[in-house]
Design a protein around this motif. Structure first.
Motif, PDB file in Angstrom:
ATOM      1  N   ASP A 294       7.145 -45.643  -1.155  1.00  0.00           N
ATOM      2  CA  ASP A 294       7.451 -46.171   0.392  1.00  0.00           C
ATOM      3  C   ASP A 294       6.082 -46.228   1.135  1.00  0.00           C
ATOM      4  O   ASP A 294       5.785 -45.515   1.713  1.00  0.00           O
ATOM      5  N   ILE A 295       5.273 -47.299   0.885  1.00  0.00           N
ATOM      6  CA  ILE A 295       3.826 -47.317   1.330  1.00  0.00           C
ATOM      7  C   ILE A 295       4.063 -47.620   2.816  1.00  0.00           C
ATOM      8  O   ILE A 295       3.216 -46.921   3.640  1.00  0.00           O
ATOM      9  N   PRO A 296       4.887 -48.506   3.488  1.00  0.00           N
ATOM     10  CA  PRO A 296       4.965 -48.613   4.717  1.00  0.00           C
ATOM     11  C   PRO A 296       5.110 -47.550   5.636  1.00  0.00           C
ATOM     12  O   PRO A 296       4.795 -47.303   6.770  1.00  0.00           O
ATOM     13  N   GLY A 297       5.923 -46.414   5.157  1.00  0.00           N
ATOM     14  CA  GLY A 297       6.297 -45.365   5.973  1.00  0.00           C
ATOM     15  C   GLY A 297       5.338 -44.038   5.753  1.00  0.00           C
ATOM     16  O   GLY A 297       5.430 -43.071   6.192  1.00  0.00           O
ATOM     17  N   ALA A 298       4.187 -44.497   4.752  1.00  0.00           N
ATOM     18  CA  ALA A 298       3.308 -43.426   4.788  1.00  0.00           C
ATOM     19  C   ALA A 298       2.667 -42.865   5.867  1.00  0.00           C
ATOM     20  O   ALA A 298       2.246 -41.660   6.082  1.00  0.00           O
ATOM     21  N   ARG A 299       2.083 -43.641   6.743  1.00  0.00           N
ATOM     22  CA  ARG A 299       1.482 -43.364   7.927  1.00  0.00           C
ATOM     23  C   ARG A 299       2.436 -42.568   8.766  1.00  0.00           C
ATOM     24  O   ARG A 299       1.759 -41.569   9.293  1.00  0.00           O
ATOM     25  N   ARG A 300       3.506 -42.902   8.960  1.00  0.00           N
ATOM     26  CA  ARG A 300       4.346 -42.125   9.862  1.00  0.00           C
ATOM     27  C   ARG A 300       4.617 -40.659   9.342  1.00  0.00           C
ATOM     28  O   ARG A 300       4.951 -39.624   9.847  1.00  0.00           O
ATOM     29  N   ARG A 301       4.804 -40.480   7.788  1.00  0.00           N
ATOM     30  CA  ARG A 301       5.051 -39.227   7.425  1.00  0.00           C
ATOM     31  C   ARG A 301       3.840 -38.435   7.540  1.00  0.00           C
ATOM     32  O   ARG A 301       3.768 -37.113   7.705  1.00  0.00           O
ATOM     33  N   LEU A 302       2.735 -38.950   7.453  1.00  0.00           N
ATOM     34  CA  LEU A 302       1.249 -38.101   7.637  1.00  0.00           C
ATOM     35  C   LEU A 302       1.140 -37.716   9.071  1.00  0.00           C
ATOM     36  O   LEU A 302       0.937 -36.730   9.281  1.00  0.00           O
ATOM     37  N   ILE A 303       1.720 -38.470   9.958  1.00  0.00           N
ATOM     38  CA  ILE A 303       1.652 -38.256  11.451  1.00  0.00           C
ATOM     39  C   ILE A 303       2.645 -36.899  11.545  1.00  0.00           C
ATOM     40  O   ILE A 303       2.499 -35.901  12.275  1.00  0.00           O
ATOM     41  N   ASP A 304       3.710 -37.307  11.128  1.00  0.00           N
ATOM     42  CA  ASP A 304       4.740 -36.143  11.199  1.00  0.00           C
ATOM     43  C   ASP A 304       4.375 -34.698  10.783  1.00  0.00           C
ATOM     44  O   ASP A 304       4.522 -33.823  11.388  1.00  0.00           O
ATOM     45  N   ALA A 305       3.559 -34.806   9.562  1.00  0.00           N
ATOM     46  CA  ALA A 305       3.118 -33.505   9.040  1.00  0.00           C
ATOM     47  C   ALA A 305       1.901 -33.143   9.765  1.00  0.00           C
ATOM     48  O   ALA A 305       2.023 -31.755  10.030  1.00  0.00           O
ATOM     49  N   ALA A 306       1.160 -33.923  10.571  1.00  0.00           N
ATOM     50  CA  ALA A 306       0.081 -33.434  11.273  1.00  0.00           C
ATOM     51  C   ALA A 306       0.616 -32.744  12.489  1.00  0.00           C
ATOM     52  O   ALA A 306       0.219 -31.588  12.961  1.00  0.00           O
ATOM     53  N   VAL A 307       1.619 -33.273  13.111  1.00  0.00           N
ATOM     54  CA  VAL A 307       2.085 -32.606  14.491  1.00  0.00           C
ATOM     55  C   VAL A 307       2.942 -31.315  13.776  1.00  0.00           C
ATOM     56  O   VAL A 307       2.699 -30.345  14.439  1.00  0.00           O
ATOM     57  N   ALA A 308       3.851 -31.320  12.705  1.00  0.00           N
ATOM     58  CA  ALA A 308       4.210 -30.380  12.338  1.00  0.00           C
ATOM     59  C   ALA A 308       3.305 -28.978  12.111  1.00  0.00           C
ATOM     60  O   ALA A 308       3.611 -27.840  12.351  1.00  0.00           O
ATOM     61  N   VAL A 309       2.322 -29.367  11.318  1.00  0.00           N
ATOM     62  CA  VAL A 309       1.284 -28.263  10.782  1.00  0.00           C
ATOM     63  C   VAL A 309       0.577 -27.738  12.381  1.00  0.00           C
ATOM     64  O   VAL A 309       0.497 -26.489  12.382  1.00  0.00           O
ATOM     65  N   ASP A 310       0.183 -28.717  13.095  1.00  0.00           N
ATOM     66  CA  ASP A 310      -0.333 -28.161  14.433  1.00  0.00           C
ATOM     67  C   ASP A 310       0.543 -27.328  15.297  1.00  0.00           C
ATOM     68  O   ASP A 310       0.204 -26.213  15.754  1.00  0.00           O
ATOM     69  N   GLN A 311       1.806 -27.728  15.058  1.00  0.00           N
ATOM     70  CA  GLN A 311       2.782 -26.699  15.908  1.00  0.00           C
ATOM     71  C   GLN A 311       3.055 -25.468  15.245  1.00  0.00           C
ATOM     72  O   GLN A 311       3.099 -24.619  15.885  1.00  0.00           O
ATOM     73  N   ALA A 312       3.013 -25.381  13.890  1.00  0.00           N
ATOM     74  CA  ALA A 312       3.103 -24.142  13.040  1.00  0.00           C
ATOM     75  C   ALA A 312       1.969 -23.505  13.282  1.00  0.00           C
ATOM     76  O   ALA A 312       2.128 -22.141  13.375  1.00  0.00           O
ATOM     77  N   GLN A 313       0.685 -23.870  13.434  1.00  0.00           N
ATOM     78  CA  GLN A 313      -0.407 -23.255  13.728  1.00  0.00           C
ATOM     79  C   GLN A 313      -0.391 -22.374  15.077  1.00  0.00           C
ATOM     80  O   GLN A 313      -0.707 -21.134  15.188  1.00  0.00           O
ATOM     81  N   LEU A 314       0.130 -23.181  16.036  1.00  0.00           N
ATOM     82  CA  LEU A 314       0.563 -22.471  17.621  1.00  0.00           C
ATOM     83  C   LEU A 314       1.399 -21.278  17.291  1.00  0.00           C
ATOM     84  O   LEU A 314       1.184 -20.176  17.772  1.00  0.00           O
ATOM     85  N   VAL A 315       2.381 -21.600  16.639  1.00  0.00           N
ATOM     86  CA  VAL A 315       3.509 -20.594  16.438  1.00  0.00           C
ATOM     87  C   VAL A 315       2.995 -19.390  15.580  1.00  0.00           C
ATOM     88  O   VAL A 315       3.176 -17.901  15.830  1.00  0.00           O
ATOM     89  N   ILE A 316       2.349 -19.761  14.573  1.00  0.00           N
ATOM     90  CA  ILE A 316       1.950 -18.655  13.533  1.00  0.00           C
ATOM     91  C   ILE A 316       0.855 -17.937  13.954  1.00  0.00           C
ATOM     92  O   ILE A 316       1.009 -16.435  13.796  1.00  0.00           O
ATOM     93  N   ILE A 317       0.104 -18.588  14.676  1.00  0.00           N
ATOM     94  CA  ILE A 317      -1.122 -17.375  15.082  1.00  0.00           C
ATOM     95  C   ILE A 317      -0.672 -16.787  16.094  1.00  0.00           C
ATOM     96  O   ILE A 317      -0.939 -15.491  16.351  1.00  0.00           O
ATOM     97  N   ALA A 318       0.054 -17.025  17.143  1.00  0.00           N
ATOM     98  CA  ALA A 318       0.607 -16.220  18.337  1.00  0.00           C
ATOM     99  C   ALA A 318       1.409 -15.215  17.576  1.00  0.00           C
ATOM    100  O   ALA A 318       1.456 -13.952  17.932  1.00  0.00           O
TER     101      ALA A 318
END
Length: 411
Positions: A316-340
């Motif tokens: 699924d090449i067309p959806g690759a960018r969206r999955r990368l963005i979804d992961a970036a947001v989730a990882v950044d959100q996780a960082q805020l939660v986990i560090i706190a």
């Protein structure tokens, strides 16, 4: 079904099967953690124990000789290892990332060789951050062709895992100024590793200086940085989150043990026995919720990384960018939660313990020192803004990942 052009495949490992193999080793590593922390004893033996049970092959598909774990399973294992010893867990970060890179790479004789090296227990360390406060834009490390090989010259800091490694992963400028990464043998005559990491936490990760003076790299061991796997930054950052999650659980574990061992309570306490004082039990309950939040955030964010791989396997090449963005947001959100959560637990646990909790014999301060040190990598102060800018203004949260700077090996 695996993608013919790469080594990636659908995960086949079970949680029970993975933990049956690795948990006994984690438990063994945990036994000497406090002593090693006190004396700054480098865990060479402990890293080798993990290599001996093929921890470095956990992500390699079973068809190629590994365990076939998902990314979610891999980071859950790393978090449990961090609960035993966060230094040892952090040491494995660069190795696991390079394995992931080779799994994403096209199949070739060269990459077959790398898979065999991993299966033989060879270990990868190294660092990309330049020494002397040089930025990525002004990278001075060079990786140049010479006859039938390459030569690497430069200096790196945050060379995590280097003292334990067989190979060092080095970022530099190639002949035409392009970014390339070279894998250099640790015992090459041109390599000098210096134990000058002076952080108050993560003290045995070998995160000091690595110098390269015309160190040799073979033709098959140099790769364009632009071809590294797309979720590389997410992977490096998530490895930090896994270690922080493990620290959070370790602090809860050790703090709970310390409370049960308290013999007396303060005059202001609600009972004479600390372990049944409702207010102290409330502290334990609240910090346990922080640990739960950290573990949950890690699981949710790592699931988005698995979805990147699933999309690639499905073509699924067309959806690759969206999955990368979804992961970036989730990882950044996780960082805020986990560090706190980590900083809260490693501080608030002392509210249940009194003066006896600060005894050097217990070493509870190591949890905060390790958490604070890891939390200072790729600072969270920027992440809330990045998430908000994406949610409100649709500003691409992965636009800067092409530079390999954000979420990389260290800052």
């Amino acid at each position: 079904m695996s993608t013919p052009s790469t080594y990636l495949a659908e995960p086949t490992a079970s949680d029970d099967g993975l933990f049956a193999v690795f948990r006994p080793v984690f438990d063994k590593i945990a036994q000497g953690n406090l002593k090693r922390e006190r004396g700054r004893v480098f865990p060479h033996e402990q890293v080798r124990w993990l290599a001996d049970v093929d921890f470095g092959t956990v992500r390699i598909p079973t068809a190629h000789g590994g365990f076939g774990a998902s990314l979610q399973q891999t980071f859950a294992l790393l978090a449990e290892l961090a609960q035993a010893d966060p230094n040892v867990a952090h040491i494995w970060r660069n190795h696991l990332a390079f394995v992931e890179d080779r799994l994403n790479a096209p199949r070739s004789d060269t990459n077959d060789t790398w898979i065999k090296r991993f299966l033989n227990g060879e270990f990868v360390g190294g660092g990309w951050t330049e020494a002397n406060n040089v930025t990525l834009a002004n990278l001075t490390t060079t990786i140049n062709t010479e006859d039938d090989h390459w030569v690497v010259s430069g200096a790196k800091y945050y060379a995590t895992g280097s003292l334990y490694a067989d190979w060092l992963d080095v970022l530099g400028r190639g002949d035409d100024g392009e970014l390339v990464t070279a894998l250099v043998r640790r015992d090459d005559a041109g390599v000098t590793l210096v134990d000058d990491w002076d952080g108050f936490g993560q003290r045995t990760t070998a995160s000091g200086t690595a110098r390269y003076e015309r160190a040799r790299a073979e033709r098959g061991d140099v790769f364009p940085a632009s071809e590294r796997f797309s979720y590389q930054a997410h992977f490096y950052q998530t490895a930090m989150h896994a270690v922080l999650t493990g620290i959070t659980k370790a602090a809860l574990r050790d703090g709970s043990t310390a409370l049960t061992e308290r013999i007396r309570n303060y005059p202001q306490g609600l009972t004479t026995v600390s372990a049944v004082d409702p207010q102290l039990l409330q502290v334990i309950g609240e910090v346990s919720a922080d640990a739960f939040a950290a573990e949950s955030a890690l699981a949710r964010s790592t699931a988005t990384l698995d979805r990147i791989v699933e999309g690639r396997l499905a073509g699924d090449i067309p959806g690759a960018r969206r999955r990368l963005i979804d992961a970036a947001v989730a990882v950044d959100q996780a960082q805020l939660v986990i560090i706190a959560a980590a900083l809260s637990v490693t501080t608030r646990i002392f509210d249940a313990l009194g003066a006896s909790g600060v005894s050097e014999r217990r070493g509870l301060d190591r949890h905060w020192k390790n958490a604070r040190t890891l939390a200072s990598h790729n600072p969270r102060v920027y992440k809330a803004r990045i998430i908000g800018d994406w949610l409100i203004n649709s500003t691409d949260p992965v636009a800067d990942l092409a530079s390999l700077g954000r979420g990389g090996q260290g800052n």
